[in-house]
Scaffold this motif. Structure first.
Motif, mmCIF file in Angstrom:
data_model
loop_
_atom_site.group_PDB
_atom_site.id
_atom_site.type_symbol
_atom_site.label_atom_id
_atom_site.label_comp_id
_atom_site.label_asym_id
_atom_site.label_seq_id
_atom_site.Cartn_x
_atom_site.Cartn_y
_atom_site.Cartn_z
ATOM 1 N N GLU A 82 0.805 -1.213 0.000
ATOM 2 C CA GLU A 82 0.000 0.000 0.000
ATOM 3 C C GLU A 82 0.843 1.270 0.000
ATOM 4 O O GLU A 82 0.308 2.369 0.111
ATOM 5 N N LEU A 83 2.160 1.144 -0.101
ATOM 6 C CA LEU A 83 3.052 2.298 -0.197
ATOM 7 C C LEU A 83 4.028 2.082 -1.346
ATOM 8 O O LEU A 83 4.460 0.959 -1.602
ATOM 9 N N GLU A 84 4.383 3.180 -2.003
ATOM 10 C CA GLU A 84 5.365 3.129 -3.076
ATOM 11 C C GLU A 84 6.768 2.957 -2.490
ATOM 12 O O GLU A 84 7.061 3.431 -1.394
ATOM 13 N N GLN A 85 7.636 2.286 -3.195
ATOM 14 C CA GLN A 85 9.010 2.121 -2.744
ATOM 15 C C GLN A 85 9.712 3.485 -2.718
ATOM 16 O O GLN A 85 9.537 4.304 -3.630
ATOM 17 N N PRO A 86 10.512 3.765 -1.683
ATOM 18 C CA PRO A 86 11.186 5.072 -1.604
ATOM 19 C C PRO A 86 12.097 5.345 -2.787
ATOM 20 O O PRO A 86 12.280 6.500 -3.181
ATOM 21 N N SER A 87 12.661 4.304 -3.372
ATOM 22 C CA SER A 87 13.556 4.497 -4.516
ATOM 23 C C SER A 87 12.829 5.055 -5.731
ATOM 24 O O SER A 87 13.459 5.562 -6.667
ATOM 25 N N ASN A 88 11.495 4.957 -5.730
ATOM 26 C CA ASN A 88 10.710 5.466 -6.855
ATOM 27 C C ASN A 88 10.269 6.906 -6.665
ATOM 28 O O ASN A 88 9.657 7.494 -7.565
ATOM 29 N N LEU A 89 10.539 7.479 -5.509
ATOM 30 C CA LEU A 89 10.139 8.868 -5.240
ATOM 31 C C LEU A 89 11.221 9.812 -5.748
ATOM 32 O O LEU A 89 11.940 10.451 -4.990
ATOM 33 N N THR A 90 11.328 9.904 -7.054
ATOM 34 C CA THR A 90 12.359 10.732 -7.688
ATOM 35 C C THR A 90 11.757 11.862 -8.506
ATOM 36 O O THR A 90 12.485 12.610 -9.157
ATOM 37 N N GLY A 91 10.436 11.960 -8.527
ATOM 38 C CA GLY A 91 9.776 13.007 -9.296
ATOM 39 C C GLY A 91 9.503 14.231 -8.445
ATOM 40 O O GLY A 91 10.362 14.684 -7.677
ATOM 41 N N ALA A 92 8.296 14.751 -8.561
ATOM 42 C CA ALA A 92 7.947 15.956 -7.815
ATOM 43 C C ALA A 92 7.982 15.712 -6.309
ATOM 44 O O ALA A 92 8.400 16.567 -5.529
ATOM 45 N N VAL A 93 7.552 14.526 -5.884
ATOM 46 C CA VAL A 93 7.557 14.175 -4.458
ATOM 47 C C VAL A 93 8.894 13.522 -4.122
ATOM 48 O O VAL A 93 9.259 12.504 -4.719
ATOM 49 N N LYS A 94 9.608 14.096 -3.185
ATOM 50 C CA LYS A 94 10.932 13.584 -2.823
ATOM 51 C C LYS A 94 11.082 13.507 -1.314
ATOM 52 O O LYS A 94 10.449 14.271 -0.571
ATOM 53 N N LEU A 95 11.935 12.604 -0.872
ATOM 54 C CA LEU A 95 12.342 12.534 0.526
ATOM 55 C C LEU A 95 13.538 13.449 0.721
ATOM 56 O O LEU A 95 14.198 13.851 -0.249
ATOM 57 N N ASP A 96 13.839 13.785 1.983
ATOM 58 C CA ASP A 96 15.015 14.625 2.220
ATOM 59 C C ASP A 96 16.282 13.766 2.226
ATOM 60 O O ASP A 96 16.239 12.555 1.966
ATOM 61 N N SER A 97 17.411 14.381 2.521
ATOM 62 C CA SER A 97 18.694 13.677 2.452
ATOM 63 C C SER A 97 18.802 12.560 3.481
ATOM 64 O O SER A 97 19.664 11.683 3.367
ATOM 65 N N ASN A 98 17.925 12.566 4.488
ATOM 66 C CA ASN A 98 17.902 11.504 5.500
ATOM 67 C C ASN A 98 16.796 10.484 5.225
ATOM 68 O O ASN A 98 16.432 9.704 6.109
ATOM 69 N N ASN A 99 16.260 10.518 4.018
ATOM 70 C CA ASN A 99 15.167 9.615 3.623
ATOM 71 C C ASN A 99 13.922 9.807 4.480
ATOM 72 O O ASN A 99 13.171 8.856 4.709
ATOM 73 N N GLN A 100 13.727 11.024 4.932
ATOM 74 C CA GLN A 100 12.532 11.327 5.711
ATOM 75 C C GLN A 100 11.535 12.099 4.850
ATOM 76 O O GLN A 100 11.917 12.881 3.976
ATOM 77 N N LEU A 101 10.278 11.844 5.113
ATOM 78 C CA LEU A 101 9.218 12.601 4.459
ATOM 79 C C LEU A 101 8.978 13.879 5.258
ATOM 80 O O LEU A 101 8.749 13.822 6.469
ATOM 81 N N GLN A 102 9.055 15.018 4.595
ATOM 82 C CA GLN A 102 8.923 16.320 5.243
ATOM 83 C C GLN A 102 7.808 17.121 4.581
ATOM 84 O O GLN A 102 7.235 16.694 3.565
ATOM 85 N N CYS A 103 7.519 18.280 5.148
ATOM 86 C CA CYS A 103 6.527 19.172 4.533
ATOM 87 C C CYS A 103 6.866 19.433 3.072
ATOM 88 O O CYS A 103 5.987 19.482 2.210
#
Length: 587
Positions: free
Chosen positions: A155-176
């Protein structure tokens, strides 16, 4: 080296100019030239409210504001697998304005706060002021890992696929800033991409059943009646609003699962009130017999046991909003992807028979109400009632035991299987010949029955009095005594009893002799003990002695059956025994 430093400065300046150019026309331009209602009295610099080239916070990017330094209440849910703590990284920077604890004009590069028009100091109360309680906001500052994805069962996308408009920060955390770009408001609400059709949400959330769900595909629109159910006036259909039909990412009505309204059913009835969905489900809950969804708030959780031990009922107990869709079938359509309990007591998901859903509450759960009729065998556990090991039952979990049922209406035979909703349903729904919604939401008849089923003894027989029975059992066959030679006499009270019997009798309801669910006697015989009592020998029972033949031991309406014996294909009388009186007739 000197050239390199200059080049670096040029790059930073260029990026800053681009960002400034983007933010100038947005509400994040808090300078005197800003387009929003919240802006400075005189300050003309645009970037200063967030950035400074010198003496900034150690946090990137050259932050010109203090760390709020407060303790936040993070999002928490019984269904989350993420470890959510205090805000970190860029989320802290966003909260330095949006939590409302620090003045908007208080920046590190000025010894005196920048004054704002209208005497505004901190972020005004409203949807953009999140406060320090973030339990009603989408979780932030958690580490988004492949392990987390595996725990969510696809039910969640793999973090490695979040390379488009939605990105994680440098610590692989989801932020505002994973969802919001503070310099660009082209998508509204500073979103990094439009959320029309749930596009932003679906970047991370990948519900397997969502593609076919009505909440994702329906082109139904709001007709203008009642309250506007949607937050974005430019999105005019269910499919446009998608996730936001039910969920609000900030300042949600409920903390857990971020629902628009704290009252769970309100999230459904905002549309299922005849103003978006075609059928008005909301009005059904005003009837005298309902599934009482309004009696419970905050009890249901998606990961509760299949057997409901803390008794409650909410729309979500019967419907999966991420899977439900139009259409019939057993148990497709509105019951797609729901959990249930098998007739043997095991958990099953998804269900493959409608009754399995009903058994979640009406089977092994505790706290069930008393049986509506006290009988020889009184059982409130419907799972045990319909178990196919019983001597007799209506064929819900399996075909019935009686191979001879001449009264069955056309289309039914002794191999037929029926559903709970064949009896428990909307009295004005399509199965009852009406135009209302299908399903056991509400009925004007007790026990959520689809049609009238009178139980008061005596009751004058009519097609309407026993409309529920006559839906499947032919009235002419019953009154014609095709399966029991005294059916007509019992339910109409008319005619003599042959050979000097009892004469006229009382009109006895079907319910006095038959249990509409099941019985430990054959042929659904399970006497109502408020009307029927033991015979003179202290026995209260029915014995099947063959096709259309049996014995009754009982006392009813002052007449002793000890036993009353009948038999033979609709012919023959009832022979009284043990002082029952009347040699050639009886009941």
């Amino acid at each position: 080296m000197r050239f390199g430093q200059t080049g670096l400065f040029v790059i930073i300046l260029t990026v800053s100019q681009v960002a400034a150019a983007g933010v100038v026309t947005t509400k994040h331009n808090l300078s005197v030239s800003g387009p929003g209602s919240i802006r400075a009295s005189q300050e003309s610099q645009v970037c200063i409210f967030c950035h400074t080239p010198h003496n900034s916070q150690p946090s990137a990017p050259l932050w010109n504001r203090q760390d709020p330094g407060v303790s936040y209440t993070p999002y928490n849910s019984s269904t989350t697998n993420a470890t959510i703590g205090q805000p970190t990284g860029t989320s802290v920077l966003c909260l330095s304005c949006h939590d409302g604890t620090i003045a908007l004009g208080k920046v590190l590069s000025r010894s005196i706060p920048i004054s704002m028009q209208g005497g505004v100091t901190t972020m005004p109360t409203g949807s953009t002021r999140l406060g320090t309680d973030l339990s009603d906001d989408h979780p932030i500052s958690f580490t988004y890992t492949p392990s987390l994805v595996s725990q969510r069962n696809g039910e969640l996308e793999q973090p490695s696929n979040l390379t488009g408009a939605v990105k994680l920060d440098s610590n692989n955390q989801l932020q505002c800033t994973s969802c919001h770009d503070p310099h660009n408001n082209n998508n509204g609400k500073f979103l990094v991409k439009s959320n029309k059709g749930g596009a932003l949400c679906e970047t991370c959330h990948t519900k397997p059943t969502w593609n076919q769900a009505s909440h994702n595909t329906s082109n139904k629109g709001w007709d203008g009646g009642g309250t506007d159910p949607w937050p974005n006036s430019s999105w005019t259909t269910v499919s446009d609003n998608a996730c936001q039909n039910c969920h609000m990412p900030h300042n949600a009505g409920s903390g857990e699962r971020l629902l628009n309204y704290a009252s769970e059913e309100a999230n459904c009835l905002a549309c299922h009130n005849g103003h978006v969905a075609q059928k008005n489900i909301a009005s059904e809950f005003n009837k005298s017999s309902t599934h009482p969804i309004e009696n419970y708030t905050g009890v249901h959780v998606p990961n509760e046991n299949a057997v409901v031990n803390s008794r409650h009922v909410e729309c979500f107990d019967c419907h999966d909003p991420h899977a439900a869709k139009a259409g019939g079938g057993n148990p497709a359509g509105p019951l797609t992807n729901v959990r249930g309990v098998t007739i043997n007591g095991g958990e099953i998901k998804p269900i493959n028979n409608e009754y399995q859903l009903c058994l979640r509450c009406h089977g092994d759960s505790s706290g069930k109400p008393a049986a509506p009729t006290q009988r020889v065998f009184t059982e409130t556990n419907v799972r045990l009632e319909f178990n196919t090991s019983k001597p007799s039952y209506h064929p819900v979990a399996g075909t019935g035991k009686n191979p001879n049922v001449p009264s069955l209406q056309n289309g039914l035979n002794t191999s037929s299987i029926i559903k709970c909703t064949d009896c428990h349903n909307n009295n004005s729904g399509p199965k009852a010949g009406g135009s209302g919604p299908n399903g056991p939401h509400g009925s004007t008849f007790p026990q959520l029955l689809e049609r009238q089923y009178l139980k008061q003894d005596p009751t004058a027989e009519s097609a309407s009095a026993y409309a529920l029975c006559y839906k499947c059992h032919n009235r002419n066959s019953i009154l014609g005594n095709q399966s029991f030679p005294r059916h007509n006499f019992h339910i109409t009270g008319q005619g003599g009893m042959g050979g000097g019997g009892m004469g006229g009798g009382l009109s006895t309801p079907c319910n006095v002799c038959h249990d509409p669910h099941a019985s430990d006697f054959a042929r659904l015989i399970n006497f109502d003990t408020s009307v029927v009592s033991p015979s003179s020998s202290g026995i209260l029972q029915f014995n099947s002695t063959g096709t259309f033949a049996g014995q009754c031991y009982l006392s009813c309406h002052g007449k002793n059956h000890n036993p009353c014996t009948y038999g033979g294909g609709g012919a023959g009388g009832c022979m009284m025994g043990g002082g029952g009186g009347g040699g050639g007739g009886g009941m």
